[in-house]
Scaffold this motif. Structure first.
Motif, PDB file in Angstrom:
ATOM      1  N   ALA A  24       0.975  -1.174   0.020  1.00  0.00           N
ATOM      2  CA  ALA A  24      -0.035   0.112   0.077  1.00  0.00           C
ATOM      3  C   ALA A  24       0.828   1.058   0.049  1.00  0.00           C
ATOM      4  O   ALA A  24       0.653   2.303  -0.727  1.00  0.00           O
ATOM      5  CB  ALA A  24      -0.899  -0.049   1.218  1.00  0.00           C
ATOM      6  N   LEU A  25       2.109   1.406   0.667  1.00  0.00           N
ATOM      7  CA  LEU A  25       2.817   2.328   0.740  1.00  0.00           C
ATOM      8  C   LEU A  25       3.418   2.654  -0.593  1.00  0.00           C
ATOM      9  O   LEU A  25       3.659   3.537  -1.055  1.00  0.00           O
ATOM     10  CB  LEU A  25       4.040   2.041   1.768  1.00  0.00           C
ATOM     11  N   ILE A  81      -6.947  -2.073   4.512  1.00  0.00           N
ATOM     12  CA  ILE A  81      -6.257  -3.174   4.454  1.00  0.00           C
ATOM     13  C   ILE A  81      -7.265  -4.227   5.665  1.00  0.00           C
ATOM     14  O   ILE A  81      -7.323  -3.664   6.702  1.00  0.00           O
ATOM     15  CB  ILE A  81      -4.818  -3.413   4.735  1.00  0.00           C
ATOM     16  N   ASP A  82      -7.936  -5.167   5.153  1.00  0.00           N
ATOM     17  CA  ASP A  82      -8.596  -6.009   6.011  1.00  0.00           C
ATOM     18  C   ASP A  82      -7.922  -7.523   5.980  1.00  0.00           C
ATOM     19  O   ASP A  82      -7.956  -8.225   5.467  1.00  0.00           O
ATOM     20  CB  ASP A  82     -10.019  -6.187   5.332  1.00  0.00           C
ATOM     21  N   MET A  83      -7.406  -7.688   7.246  1.00  0.00           N
ATOM     22  CA  MET A  83      -6.601  -8.822   7.457  1.00  0.00           C
ATOM     23  C   MET A  83      -7.471  -9.652   8.637  1.00  0.00           C
ATOM     24  O   MET A  83      -7.884  -9.144   9.577  1.00  0.00           O
ATOM     25  CB  MET A  83      -5.292  -8.623   8.038  1.00  0.00           C
ATOM     26  N   ALA A  84      -7.506 -10.953   8.136  1.00  0.00           N
ATOM     27  CA  ALA A  84      -8.327 -11.939   8.981  1.00  0.00           C
ATOM     28  C   ALA A  84      -7.272 -13.354   9.264  1.00  0.00           C
ATOM     29  O   ALA A  84      -6.606 -13.723   8.502  1.00  0.00           O
ATOM     30  CB  ALA A  84      -9.578 -12.364   8.440  1.00  0.00           C
ATOM     31  N   LEU A  85      -7.324 -13.632  10.441  1.00  0.00           N
ATOM     32  CA  LEU A  85      -6.584 -14.820  11.137  1.00  0.00           C
ATOM     33  C   LEU A  85      -7.009 -16.062  10.262  1.00  0.00           C
ATOM     34  O   LEU A  85      -6.416 -16.852   9.906  1.00  0.00           O
ATOM     35  CB  LEU A  85      -6.894 -14.656  12.516  1.00  0.00           C
ATOM     36  N   LEU A  86      -8.384 -16.166  10.265  1.00  0.00           N
ATOM     37  CA  LEU A  86      -8.777 -17.429   9.368  1.00  0.00           C
ATOM     38  C   LEU A  86      -8.573 -17.373   8.047  1.00  0.00           C
ATOM     39  O   LEU A  86      -8.122 -18.520   7.425  1.00  0.00           O
ATOM     40  CB  LEU A  86     -10.344 -17.412   9.608  1.00  0.00           C
ATOM     41  N   ASP A  87      -8.481 -16.251   7.199  1.00  0.00           N
ATOM     42  CA  ASP A  87      -8.041 -16.256   6.247  1.00  0.00           C
ATOM     43  C   ASP A  87      -6.579 -16.568   5.932  1.00  0.00           C
ATOM     44  O   ASP A  87      -6.197 -17.619   4.845  1.00  0.00           O
ATOM     45  CB  ASP A  87      -8.178 -14.885   5.282  1.00  0.00           C
ATOM     46  N   VAL A  88      -5.735 -16.338   6.852  1.00  0.00           N
ATOM     47  CA  VAL A  88      -4.307 -16.496   6.640  1.00  0.00           C
ATOM     48  C   VAL A  88      -4.040 -18.062   7.004  1.00  0.00           C
ATOM     49  O   VAL A  88      -3.335 -18.594   6.590  1.00  0.00           O
ATOM     50  CB  VAL A  88      -3.653 -15.515   7.728  1.00  0.00           C
ATOM     51  N   GLY A  89      -4.867 -18.439   8.022  1.00  0.00           N
ATOM     52  CA  GLY A  89      -4.679 -20.050   8.386  1.00  0.00           C
ATOM     53  C   GLY A  89      -5.101 -20.891   7.073  1.00  0.00           C
ATOM     54  O   GLY A  89      -4.218 -21.574   6.724  1.00  0.00           O
ATOM     55  N   MET A  90      -6.099 -20.303   6.329  1.00  0.00           N
ATOM     56  CA  MET A  90      -6.362 -21.096   5.143  1.00  0.00           C
ATOM     57  C   MET A  90      -5.204 -20.951   4.278  1.00  0.00           C
ATOM     58  O   MET A  90      -4.831 -22.081   3.599  1.00  0.00           O
ATOM     59  CB  MET A  90      -7.870 -20.557   4.548  1.00  0.00           C
ATOM     60  N   ALA A  91      -4.711 -19.972   4.037  1.00  0.00           N
ATOM     61  CA  ALA A  91      -3.668 -19.696   3.261  1.00  0.00           C
ATOM     62  C   ALA A  91      -2.461 -20.395   3.249  1.00  0.00           C
ATOM     63  O   ALA A  91      -1.760 -21.069   2.450  1.00  0.00           O
ATOM     64  CB  ALA A  91      -3.279 -18.152   2.800  1.00  0.00           C
TER      65      ALA A  91
END
Length: 418
Positions: free
Chosen positions: A199-200, A216-226
């Motif tokens: 983004a910078l 920026i929308d960060m989600a732990l579950l999204d990351v866990g799946m990734a």
């Protein structure tokens, strides 16, 4: 003191860190290590939750345990700590003033939790259109779980990570198992810092920069799946859910731990050439010519027959003897260390992974041990400017920089806004 006079890659970037615990602070520590000025905002008196997550606790200069947990030091290096009560109108005003001058805000409050304080993205964007605002939650800003609180352990379970970690059902110690580190929080911090850097660049790029910030929308579950990585890819390709297999790799063989004569040793053979060299070294070159073991696919398909041959051979040497035998043959082999043994490893010591930073806070803790950032940049190296701070260590310093007088700062203290 900085380890180098070279300006960091993010020198000149100001970050207002409203996050706590691990995922958000891990992201902002990455930015701080790269040279950003990160102001960590903490609750008066209590501070970040992890200051109290102990034992273990830091020791003072006399070797006595303090009331400050070592957990906090894992992810708050190179930051300045200020205490502000964002529920207090004057505290809110201070944070708005800081946000107006910031490049980045990072927060991990529940969805909509900062709106009541005027510290949500829409409010701050109107004040500072160049602002990059990163929200970290358990499940993201929308969807049926958006309102739920999310913690690393919960997400390790929900994303399937615990279903592929540990020994198989029916084996000794079998059953779902969490990873020994809060890896979803750590990975979320890494993804978040990457998103912030992107983004910078999108804002400031000399040829294509927009000059505008973004959300920026960060989600732990999204990351866990990734981060299920190859395990997720395997499921999507076949429709078959992988299970727990201990230290065995589902797609490689042999790639696991083995009992040695005096303990355990790890073999991580990733291609057929490595396997052939291993077979030659251990006195069984015929294995590499056997159609059941000549290729990795065949070895995976005939894993049981391979292990039947390997297990007794691996017990014939000590761990050190196996490492010495295979080291010059480009066959990956190593010990299974404790954390203490890992820090004492010659390579780890050579790379300077353990660092000790002075903390001039007048709180009886003269220095704090920390783990070095693994990024090695040749032109703009990571610097180690500050130890993880004591609670509110830099409140006065930061407020002076905002233009507040001593009298005004005393008044804010008296009003319990800071």
């Amino acid at each position: 003191m900085p380890t180098t006079a070279t300006p960091g890659a993010l020198s000149g970037i100001k970050v207002l860190d409203l996050s706590r615990v691990l995922a958000g602070p891990w992201a902002t520590q990455m930015l701080a290590d790269l040279g950003a000025d990160v102001i960590k905002v903490e609750r008066p008196v209590a501070g970040d939750d992890t200051r109290h997550w102990g034992p273990p606790f830091l020791k003072d200069d006399a070797g006595q345990a303090t009331r400050e947990a070592s957990y906090f030091t894992a992810c708050n290096r190179n930051k300045r700590s200020i205490t502000v009560d964002m529920a207090h109108p004057e505290g809110q005003a201070l944070l708005l003033q800081m946000a107006a001058e910031a490049d980045v805000v990072v927060e991990n409050f529940k969805v909509g939790g900062l709106q009541q304080y005027g510290l949500d993205y829409d409010s701050l964007k109107a004040l500072n259109p160049r602002l990059i605002y990163c929200s970290i939650t358990g499940f993201g800003q929308d969807g049926p779980y958006a309102e739920r609180a999310g913690y690393d352990l919960m997400v390790q379970a929900m994303c399937g990570l615990m279903s592929i970690t540990g020994h198989a059902d029916g084996e000794p110690g079998g059953g779902p198992l969490k990873v020994g580190v809060a890896v979803i929080d750590v990975f979320t911090g890494l993804y978040a810092s990457n998103a912030i850097l992107a983004a910078l660049n999108a804002r400031d790029n000399a040829r294509h920069g927009t000059g505008q910030g973004q959300y920026i929308d960060m989600a732990l579950l999204d990351v866990g799946m990734a981060v299920l990585a190859n395990q997720a890819a395997g499921f999507l390709a076949t429709g078959q859910a992988p299970g727990r297999a201990g230290n065995i790799h589902p797609s490689l063989a042999p790639y696991q731990d083995f009992p040695s004569r005096d303990g355990n040793v790890l073999l991580a053979i990733g291609n057929d050439g490595q396997f052939a060299r291993f077979c030659e070294a251990c006195g069984h070159p015929d294995w590499a010519q056997d159609a059941r073991f000549a290729t990795n696919t065949a070895r995976v398909q005939h894993r049981a027959e391979l292990l039947e041959r390997l297990l007794p051979v691996m017990r014939t040497r000590t761990t050190a003897e196996w490492i010495a035998l295979l080291e010059d043959k480009a066959v990956p082999c190593g010990p299974i260390n404790t954390v203490a043994q890992a820090f004492d490893d010659p390579q780890v010591r050579h790379r300077g992974i353990a660092r000790t930073l002075p903390r001039q806070a007048g709180d009886g803790i003269a220095q704090v041990a920390t783990v070095a950032n693994p990024m090695r940049l040749s032109a703009t190296p990571v610097s180690y400017r500050r130890a993880p701070p004591s609670l509110g260590q830099h409140t006065q310093e930061v407020l002076h920089e905002l233009g507040l007088s001593e009298e005004r700062i005393r008044a804010l203290h008296a009003a319990r806004a800071i």
